[in-house]
Design an enzyme around this catalytic site. Structure first.
Site, short mmCIF file in Angstrom:
data_model
loop_
_atom_site.label_atom_id
_atom_site.label_comp_id
_atom_site.label_asym_id
_atom_site.label_seq_id
_atom_site.Cartn_x
_atom_site.Cartn_y
_atom_site.Cartn_z
N ASP A 116 0.53 -1.10 -0.49
CA ASP A 116 0.58 0.31 0.30
C ASP A 116 0.26 1.20 0.39
O ASP A 116 1.33 1.34 1.28
CB ASP A 116 -0.56 -0.51 1.18
CG ASP A 116 -1.84 1.26 1.80
OD1 ASP A 116 -1.74 2.24 0.41
OD2 ASP A 116 -2.71 1.33 2.67
N HIS A 139 -3.46 4.29 6.80
CA HIS A 139 -2.53 3.94 5.53
C HIS A 139 -1.40 4.01 6.68
O HIS A 139 -1.06 5.16 6.73
CB HIS A 139 -2.92 4.31 4.39
CG HIS A 139 -3.98 4.65 3.44
ND1 HIS A 139 -4.49 3.12 2.42
CD2 HIS A 139 -5.19 5.05 3.23
CE1 HIS A 139 -5.80 3.26 2.50
NE2 HIS A 139 -5.99 4.48 2.73
#
Length: 561
Positions: free
Chosen positions: A206, A379
């Protein structure tokens, strides 16, 4: 490090014993995540999400991944793995199931429950479900899958390790490393380390927060800010957040209980998702806190809390309608507090500030990311990604989920820890893992698939360009009747303008030049209606551009009589 090249050709057939990875969405953008893995003639898909349109895509509802390159091979797909329940990872699944209704779906309990409610909305039958949790292993054809717990801004998120004869791939999905999560479920770095010891040949990570230094703050950091809002507010509190952010809703419910307020949900998706989360045990609702919206109105303002959708300024959302004072039963009053408990997705800033200004105009106090710590990202930031690279020690890295700048920043982090082979790809760029080395092998067609009302894929970039011109410059219609016997203009030109500051009388001076140009064209033997229309378009287009500095859409009609 290899970069995608726009002149890449179609890939050669996959060599025996190799693994092919084709991102069909989600690389070079934050949304519509979807990746195809191919081994031994079989396919495995990970995620199938949507991207939400921006201002330059008028009339578009959703944007889907482009699976046209595997459309004739849908029967070869072993399964679709869904890493978590956010729209940008599951939202396009109903559209894929329209093309293959028996596709096995793999995901956690919450992820598949959220998807099921979406399938019901699309009137699709429930397909084969494989509910998995961290530690589970499943085999689909030549793909052996192992699931790993990861922490994200929605419960029950999973990373997936994919073992094949060509090596092991570890796909993080969306993740961060909150060490004090509200639900106590942390990213399983011990499992990451164990997989690293076994040997991770390709690590898909990610990239969303790769440019952000340090570590993403813990969700618990927000609790004191929410508590302060509840302590200081003298009237009603409206909290806007994503309809899937169970952790944030939990914090608001807990604060409401503590401060003796009652809560109602506003917005269909919020009601649906939180009902699912509560039924499955992911949301703990304190006794007596939750009430129906209609019952909330009977309480004094200082005991009311609304949890609403619309934190991104979406025009049809509950919060936008509240800001415009056209919501059915929620009306902003002087002294109300509105808490925007979410991030600003790039491209949504103007819409969000429009809502903030609308709320402030009616006397509400607006608490948002710009003036308080009311949201933390879901994130991993740069520090967390470095940890992962050092723990996993993969042979090859393919940054995913992010714009190009995010993926390049992620690549720099991987290289800083000593990983030499980092592949930067974009949607459609094919990456092959052969003998433990990942390399770009070609490119397949992979564009935007637009959903416009009930039509899927019918709207093209050219159509959007026309819509933008219509929206920004307006249009001009010109109707001319030409006598088919004499070849002379018999009537017109009749000129009308819409969507710009030009009124019909403005065009009087260009009518004669249009007639003259048509006469010349006919005299030169150009009697075809299409050619005469092009003549009209050129003359009036040049005149409008030179005289009025506009470039409207011009619709000429030449009728032979």
């Amino acid at each position: 490090m290899s970069h995608p090249h726009p002149e890449l050709s179609a890939p050669e057939p996959l060599p025996e014993g190799a693994l092919r990875v084709t991102p069909l969405g989600g690389l070079g953008e934050v949304g519509r995540n979807m990746t195809a893995f191919e081994y031994d003639g079989r396919l495995l898909l990970v995620d199938c999400g949507v991207l939400f349109p921006e201002d330059h895509q008028p009339g578009i509802d959703l944007i889907l991944p482009d699976w046209s390159s595997i459309r004739d091979r849908l029967d070869q797909i072993e399964a679709l793995v869904l890493t978590h329940g956010h729209e940008d990872h599951i939202g396009a699944t109903p559209y894929l199931l329209r093309e293959r209704g028996d596709l096995p779906l793999v995901g956690s309990k919450l992820t598949l429950a959220l998807l099921d409610s979406k399938l019901r909305e699309h009137r699709l039958k429930e397909t084969v479900h494989h509910v998995v949790k961290e530690g589970d292993r499943l085999t689909f054809g030549p793909f052996e899958l192992e699931f790993v717990a990861v922490n994200h801004s929605i419960p029950d998120a999973l990373a997936v390790a994919i073992r094949t004869g060509a090596g092991m791939v570890l796909h993080t999905g969306d993740f961060k490393m909150d060490q004090l999560p509200l639900d106590g479920r942390i990213t399983d770095l011990r499992a990451f380390a164990r997989l690293g010891e076994e040997g991770v040949d390709l690590f898909l990570t990610d990239s969303t927060n790769a440019e952000t230094p340090g570590f993403t703050p813990a969700e618990k950091k927000i609790t004191p800010v929410i508590d302060q809002v509840f302590r200081e507010s003298q009237q009603r509190i409206i909290v806007a957040c994503f309809a899937s952010h169970v952790h944030r809703v939990q914090q608001v419910l807990d604060a409401a209980y503590e401060h003796e307020r009652q809560v109602a949900y506003v917005g269909r998706s919020m009601v649906r998702n939180m009902g699912i989360a509560r039924d499955l045990g992911y949301l703990k609702v304190p006794p007596g806190v939750l009430v129906d919206t209609k019952d909330l109105a009977d309480l004094p303002p200082e005991r009311q809390v609304l949890i609403s959708t619309g934190s991104q300024g979406e025009p049809m959302s509950a919060l936008s309608r509240i800001a415009q004072r056209n919501h059915n039963f929620v009306h902003i009053e002087e002294g109300d507090t509105v808490l925007l408990a979410s991030s600003l997705i790039p491209g949504n800033e103007n819409a969000v500030y429009r809502v903030i200004n609308g709320l402030a105009r009616w006397g509400a106090k607006v608490v948002h990311k710009g003036n308080a710590l009311v949201h933390v990202s879901g994130h991993a930031s740069a520090g967390e990604l470095l940890y992962c690279y050092n723990i996993v020690k993969p042979r090859n890295v393919l940054p995913v989920h992010g714009e190009i700048r995010h993926m390049l920043a992620n690549a720099d982090l991987a290289r800083a820890t000593g990983i030499e082979n980092v592949v930067i790809a974009e949607d459609g760029v094919v990456v092959d893992l052969i003998d433990g080395v990942a390399r770009v092998a070609g490119k397949v067609d992979c564009g935007y698939v637009f959903v416009d009302g009930s039509s899927v894929g019918d709207v093209t970039e050219s159509d959007l360009k026309d819509r933008r011109i219509l929206g920004e410059e307006g249009f001009i219609s010109v109707i001319v009747v030409v006598d088919s016997v004499s070849g002379k203009v018999a009537a017109g030109p009749e000129i009308h303008a819409r969507g710009n500051a030009l009124d019909d009388a403005t065009f009087d001076e260009i009518k004669q030049p249009i007639i003259d140009a048509l006469d010349r064209a006919i005299a030169e033997g150009n009697t075809d209606a299409h050619q005469l229309q092009q003549t009209v378009r050129r003359v009036i287009g040049r005149w409008v551009s030179n005289t009025h500095r506009r470039r409207p859409m011009i619709i000429p009609v030449v009728i032979e009589a």
